[in-house]
Enzyme design. Structure first.
Site, mmCIF file in Angstrom:
data_model
loop_
_atom_site.group_PDB
_atom_site.id
_atom_site.type_symbol
_atom_site.label_atom_id
_atom_site.label_comp_id
_atom_site.label_asym_id
_atom_site.label_seq_id
_atom_site.Cartn_x
_atom_site.Cartn_y
_atom_site.Cartn_z
ATOM 1 C CG ASP A 7 -1.817 1.109 1.110
ATOM 2 O OD1 ASP A 7 -2.472 1.656 0.117
ATOM 3 O OD2 ASP A 7 -1.815 1.835 2.337
ATOM 4 C CD GLU A 65 -4.950 0.818 -3.114
ATOM 5 O OE1 GLU A 65 -6.054 1.322 -3.159
ATOM 6 O OE2 GLU A 65 -4.374 0.397 -2.032
ATOM 7 C CG ASP A 137 -1.281 3.262 6.228
ATOM 8 O OD1 ASP A 137 -1.543 3.953 5.328
ATOM 9 O OD2 ASP A 137 -0.986 4.155 7.389
#
Length: 156
Positions: A7, A65, A137
Site C-alpha cells: 500500500d 495497489e 496501511d
C-alpha cells in the site's frame, strides 16, 4: 508461495507478507515517515526498509495497489514515486509485480467494490486470523496480497 502486498505512500507505506498456501500472515508493518523529512530522504528510507524486508522474507510475488488519480494531481505524482520504489526493489530481486485497483481489492475481500476501509480491514483480520492490532496501511497492503492470491487461485 509468498506474496508481499504493498500500500504505497510517501509518509505511510504499508507492506505485508502472506503465505498463500496457508493464507497466513508472515509479517506486516507500516513505514511511518515525518512530513518534516524531505521527499528524497523519505523515498530512500522506504527503499532501504523494503529492500531489507524482501531480502529477509524472499517473497515470490509482489502485489501493488494502483494509483487513483483524484483532485490533487500532485499527491498522485508523489504516490507514484513510492510505487516506483516498490517496483525498483521488485526488479532488483526479480520478483514479478501485479497491480490491482482499489475497487478490485475491495470486491475480492468483501464482495463489494465500494466497501469502506473498516469492512476491508475486518475481512483482512478474518482471512488471515489476525489477533493483534494492525494499522489501516498494513491492512490495505495485506488486502492487496489477499486479492492477488484470490485472483491466482480463481484462475488456476
Amino acid at each position: 508461495m509468498t506474496v508481499i502486498g504493498i500500500d504505497p505512500g510517501s509518509r505511510h507505506f504499508g507492506y505485508g507478507i502472506v503465505d498463500a498456501k496457508q493464507m497466513k500472515l508472515i509479517h506486516a508493518n507500516t513505514i511511518n515517515l515525518s512530513h518534516d523529512i524531505s521527499l528524497p530522504y523519505r523515498l530512500k528510507s522506504i527503499y532501504e526498509i523494503l529492500l531489507s524486508m524482501v531480502e529477509k522474507y524472499s517473497p515470490d510475488e509482489m502485489a501493488v495497489e494502483k494509483i487513483f488519480v483524484g483532485k490533487k494531481i500532485t499527491s498522485s505524482f508523489v504516490l507514484g514515486y513510492a510505487r516506483a520504489i516498490a517496483f525498483l526493489v521488485a526488479a532488483q530481486k526479480e520478483i514479478p509485480v501485479y497491480e490491482y485497483s482499489s475497487t478490485e481489492i475491495k470486491k475480492a475481500l468483501t464482495g463489494y467494490g465500494r466497501a469502506h476501509k473498516v469492512q476491508v480491514k475486518s475481512m483482512v483480520y478474518n482471512f488471515l486470523h489476525i489477533d493483534k492490532k494492525i494499522s489501516y496501511d498494513c491492512a490495505d497492503a495485506l488486502a492487496v496480497a489477499i486479492c492477488h492470491i484470490n485472483s491466482k487461485t480463481n484462475f488456476m
